[in-house]
Scaffold this motif. Structure first.
Motif, short mmCIF file in Angstrom:
data_model
loop_
_atom_site.label_atom_id
_atom_site.label_comp_id
_atom_site.label_asym_id
_atom_site.label_seq_id
_atom_site.Cartn_x
_atom_site.Cartn_y
_atom_site.Cartn_z
N LEU A 18 9.29 9.29 48.40
CA LEU A 18 9.20 8.77 47.03
C LEU A 18 10.40 9.22 46.19
O LEU A 18 10.79 10.39 46.22
CB LEU A 18 7.91 9.23 46.36
CG LEU A 18 6.62 8.50 46.73
CD1 LEU A 18 5.45 9.09 45.96
CD2 LEU A 18 6.72 7.01 46.49
N LYS A 19 10.96 8.29 45.45
CA LYS A 19 12.07 8.57 44.53
C LYS A 19 11.74 7.97 43.17
O LYS A 19 11.02 6.97 43.06
CB LYS A 19 13.38 7.97 45.05
CG LYS A 19 13.75 8.38 46.47
CD LYS A 19 14.08 9.86 46.57
CE LYS A 19 14.48 10.23 48.00
NZ LYS A 19 14.69 11.70 48.14
N LEU A 20 12.30 8.56 42.12
CA LEU A 20 12.13 8.03 40.76
C LEU A 20 13.39 7.26 40.40
O LEU A 20 14.48 7.82 40.34
CB LEU A 20 11.88 9.17 39.78
CG LEU A 20 11.48 8.77 38.36
CD1 LEU A 20 10.19 7.95 38.36
CD2 LEU A 20 11.30 10.01 37.49
N HIS A 21 13.23 5.98 40.18
CA HIS A 21 14.36 5.08 39.94
C HIS A 21 14.37 4.62 38.48
O HIS A 21 13.35 4.17 37.96
CB HIS A 21 14.26 3.88 40.88
CG HIS A 21 15.31 2.83 40.64
ND1 HIS A 21 16.64 3.03 40.92
CD2 HIS A 21 15.21 1.57 40.13
CE1 HIS A 21 17.32 1.94 40.60
NE2 HIS A 21 16.48 1.05 40.12
N THR A 22 15.52 4.73 37.84
CA THR A 22 15.70 4.27 36.46
C THR A 22 16.47 2.96 36.45
O THR A 22 17.47 2.82 37.16
CB THR A 22 16.46 5.32 35.64
OG1 THR A 22 15.76 6.57 35.68
CG2 THR A 22 16.60 4.87 34.18
N HIS A 23 16.02 2.02 35.66
CA HIS A 23 16.71 0.73 35.61
C HIS A 23 16.56 0.13 34.22
O HIS A 23 15.67 0.51 33.44
CB HIS A 23 16.17 -0.23 36.67
CG HIS A 23 14.69 -0.41 36.65
ND1 HIS A 23 14.08 -1.54 36.18
CD2 HIS A 23 13.68 0.41 37.05
CE1 HIS A 23 12.76 -1.43 36.29
NE2 HIS A 23 12.50 -0.25 36.82
#
Length: 412
Positions: free
Chosen positions: A68-73
């Motif tokens: 799991l990764k936290l992705h900002t967009h």
């Protein structure tokens, strides 16, 4: 807010059924506190009207702590026709979500680079409640400020915001509810509702019996309460706790919800259990008509042996990871039926039935007739670190849980 601009045909081509993989924050919403006032808060926005969103994603199967990764967009202020912009208020963490990340669940998601991840990825999560913060047209069936839930599975709910097609969401009446209640009403309660209503032949009537293992689970607790409301009597199997006092405390808790009898697995698998059942159900001409199994193995066999002629064992989980064996004598001489139930298949095939069931459950919650499942709330704000969110997911399948994990969104 300024009126919504239409995308050019070239820009619009990127939107499809995968549109729900995208998301963005907007201006006013609510902070997800279980009790207390709801106050508007400001949300993250970038230059030129773009809004910032964060999503948990994974690009390969494995343990949540590893993948799991936290992705900002960023999300454009322009979005296509018939779409709604959503802000997540609360999203639950279910064992099936973890199994999907591990790659062991019955359906595999589609990996996509739609939200700008370096590798094709998936946003996990299936159960949540969102606030509508903007719509592409005033003619849609939902409006700003409405609360909505996903219409089908695979929506991807572990994110701060989402852009969805109008048909991908169902409006729910938010009056008298907090976000955690609304976000936990359509996996476990719906599973219990449908199994109690749909599998016994003839259908369960007031005074009839059912038996279930995993009775302390979200589905189990929901079945106990619905059974009490509908006049059904129940035998409920739980794992013993660390001490006799804690075990009794759990039994008392389930009895307060409406359980007729609660036994531990050791009591359930003992030789004396058959006599206990005979005494409890004395006078019931048809015996126990329905068994609900989420464990498998010996536990499922014992459930089958307790049923009366023509009874049904419905399997909806396999916590023990042991197969369900079908005893030949029960099949031939007692005509016991063994069936499976998968909520995702039912909900995706009949969205209207899902909507009716969810609304009935929410009405019971408002009326105080249905109690929330115990929850462990995990606050998610813009500053929340990836590790906090990842650990909350990883812990879902580990040992005895104080409650169901729920991401509760603050200022995002």
């Amino acid at each position: 807010m300024n009126s919504i601009k239409r995308l050019s045909p070239a820009a619009a081509r990127g939107t499809s059924a995968l549109l729900r993989q995208a998301g963005r924050p907007q201006q006013t919403s609510t902070t997800a506190q279980r009790l207390g006032a709801w106050e508007p808060v400001r949300h993250k926005s970038g230059p030129y009207g773009y809004t910032q969103a964060k999503s948990l994603v994974y690009s390969k199967y494995g343990e949540p702590k590893d993948v799991l990764k936290l992705h900002t967009h960023s999300i454009s202020p322009s979005f296509p026709q018939s779409t709604v912009l959503l802000r997540t208020l609360a999203s639950s963490i279910n064992p099936a979500d973890v199994n999907t990340i591990q790659g062991t669940y019955g359906v595999k998601p589609t990996f996509s680079p739609l939200i700008g991840t370096t590798e094709p990825s998936v946003i996990p999560g299936n159960e949540a409640v969102f606030e509508v913060v903007n719509v592409s047209s005033p003619d849609l069936k939902v409006s700003r400020g409405d609360w909505v839930i996903p219409a089908k599975t695979g929506f991807g709910t572990w994110r701060t915001h989402a852009l969805a097609l109008e048909g991908d969401v169902l409006r729910v009446n938010k009056q008298g509810l907090n976000p955690t209640q609304a976000a936990t009403a359509f996996v476990n309660p719906c599973s219990a509702y449908r199994m109690l209503r749909d599998f016994a032949e003839p259908a369960l009537r007031e005074g009839d019996w059912f038996i279930q293992n995993g009775a302390n689970s979200g589905v189990g607790r929901a079945a106990i309460q619905l059974g009490r409301l509908w006049g059904y009597r129940s035998i409920n199997v739980v794992r013993a706790r660390d001490s006799p006092e804690k075990t009794q405390e759990l039994k008392d808790e389930l009895a307060a919800l409406g359980a007729t009898h609660v036994v531990t697995e050791d009591e359930f698998l003992s030789r004396e259990f058959k006599d206990m059942v005979a005494q409890w159900t004395r006078g019931s001409r048809e015996g126990i008509k329905l068994g609900m199994n989420c464990v498998g193995g010996k536990s499922a066999q014992t459930i089958a042996k307790t049923l009366g002629p023509g009874g049904a064992v419905v399997t909806y989980g396999g916590m023990s990871r042991q197969p369900v064996a079908l005893p030949t004598g029960l099949l031939i001489f007692k005509n016991i039926r063994f069936l499976g139930f998968w909520l995702s298949r039912w909900a995706d095939r009949d969205v209207a039935a899902k909507e009716r069931t969810v609304n009935e459950i929410l009405d019971l919650i408002r009326e105080g007739k249905f109690k929330d499942v115990p929850t462990v709330e995990v606050p998610w704000s813009w500053e929340t670190e990836e590790g906090v969110l990842r650990d909350a997911v990883q812990g879902t399948l580990e040992g005895f849980r104080a409650g169901k994990g729920v991401f509760v969104f603050g200022e995002t």
